[in-house]
Design an enzyme around this catalytic site. Structure first.
Site, mmCIF file in Angstrom:
data_model
loop_
_atom_site.group_PDB
_atom_site.id
_atom_site.type_symbol
_atom_site.label_atom_id
_atom_site.label_comp_id
_atom_site.label_asym_id
_atom_site.label_seq_id
_atom_site.Cartn_x
_atom_site.Cartn_y
_atom_site.Cartn_z
ATOM 1 N N ASP A 139 0.815 -1.149 0.116
ATOM 2 C CA ASP A 139 -0.017 -0.007 0.076
ATOM 3 C C ASP A 139 0.911 1.253 0.039
ATOM 4 O OD1 ASP A 139 -2.173 -1.876 0.034
ATOM 5 O OD2 ASP A 139 -2.929 -0.978 2.047
ATOM 6 N N ASP A 140 0.226 2.364 -0.393
ATOM 7 C CA ASP A 140 0.714 3.986 -0.087
ATOM 8 C C ASP A 140 1.797 4.284 -1.445
ATOM 9 O OD1 ASP A 140 -0.944 3.593 1.875
ATOM 10 O OD2 ASP A 140 0.350 3.625 3.380
ATOM 11 N N HIS A 157 -6.003 3.144 -4.321
ATOM 12 C CA HIS A 157 -5.861 3.371 -2.970
ATOM 13 C C HIS A 157 -5.871 4.692 -2.654
ATOM 14 C CE1 HIS A 157 -4.836 2.203 1.183
ATOM 15 N NE2 HIS A 157 -3.614 2.680 1.082
ATOM 16 N N HIS A 185 -4.811 9.671 0.283
ATOM 17 C CA HIS A 185 -4.679 8.920 1.391
ATOM 18 C C HIS A 185 -5.389 9.412 2.644
ATOM 19 C CE1 HIS A 185 -3.570 6.106 4.641
ATOM 20 N NE2 HIS A 185 -3.246 5.079 3.479
ATOM 21 N N HIS A 238 3.649 -2.410 3.196
ATOM 22 C CA HIS A 238 3.706 -1.070 2.689
ATOM 23 C C HIS A 238 5.235 -0.973 1.992
ATOM 24 C CE1 HIS A 238 0.888 -0.855 5.692
ATOM 25 N NE2 HIS A 238 0.172 0.198 5.127
#
Length: 270
Positions: free
Chosen positions: A31-32, A82, A86, A176
């Site tokens: 993620d991210d 995603h 965020h 991540h």
């Protein structure tokens, strides 16, 4: 009597051996990102080991690293949405969510030259009623079944050990690609699980292998043969969780409040 005991022991040993030899599959997700040199190092390792992964990308980072976004796609990894900045959806209006997802999807397509196939809301916070009214309503909502919170830890060996201890066939592992400890842990996880007979697939490949047809605006945590594990979606409401980066999926043990499922959501603008 001794003969029957010996036969039974041989049968149990054979059964255990056969079970241990059965292939096991997991999906490794990040993620991210993309996150500059961290993602680049990870991609180098995944290419070396011929391991596919699933990346849930943030729009603003796609703008920063379009070449890495393109590389993720060219290496055959799966790409998911995603969000753009965020921001937790529980802190956004319905119109803001719709616009956010539309912008993120557009940025990914422009950089990767392919459509994203999945959606993971920041922090695992979602409202299916709202998501079904966005431009991402065709994307399955993918959460996770293994999360050791690598984003707030620095010991890569312990991170990897905790993931390996928890991992079982059909799991979706959350990590991540944003710091050295996470990348080093991912390398250890891949090598350790491969040594234990695990194979890595993208989320969609894992679902397909299990005979599961992923559906838009439907939540998935992990997969087993012919059955998607989304029981928790039936048992409890989505929760708004505070803090950054993403905490674990919602549960009754977390302090939370219910996100409305009845609020209308405007269609995304171009």
């Amino acid at each position: 009597m001794k003969l029957w005991i010996a036969i039974l022991c041989c049968f149990c040993l054979l059964s255990w051996t056969c079970a241990s030899d059965r292939p096991k599959y997991v999906a490794l997700t990040f993620d991210d990102g993309p996150s500059g040199r961290f993602t680049e190092e990870l991609l180098d390792f995944l290419e070396e080991k011929q391991v596919p992964a699933t990346f849930f990308l943030c729009g603003y980072r796609v703008e920063q690293y379009p070449h890495l976004t393109k590389r993720i796609a060219m290496q055959g990894h799966e790409i998911g949405v995603h969000s753009d900045q965020h921001r937790f959806f529980s802190r956004m209006t319905e119109q803001e969510i719709c616009l956010d997802l539309a912008q993120t999807r557009q940025k990914i397509v422009q950089a990767a030259h392919k459509e994203p196939t999945l959606l993971r809301p920041p922090g695992g916070i979602y409202d299916l009623d709202i998501l079904s009214r966005t431009c991402c309503n065709d994307l399955p909502v993918i959460l996770w079944s293994v999360d050791v919170q690598d984003w707030c830890r620095s010991n890569s060996t312990q991170i990897a050990n905790d993931i390996v201890k928890q991992a079982k066939s059909g799991d979706i592992i959350l990590m991540h690609d944003m710091k050295d400890s996470s990348i080093n842990a991912a390398k250890k996880v891949i090598e350790s699980l491969q040594a234990r007979g695990f194979e890595f697939l993208t989320v969609s490949e894992l679902a397909d292998l299990c005979g599961i047809q992923l559906m838009g605006s439907t939540v998935y945590y992990s997969f087993v043969k012919k059955l998607s594990i989304c029981v928790r979606e039936q048992e409890t409401e989505p929760c708004a969780k505070f803090g950054f980066p993403p905490p674990r999926p919602f549960s009754s043990a977390l302090s939370c409040f219910t996100v409305s499922r009845t609020s209308p959501c405007k269609m995304p603008t171009a």
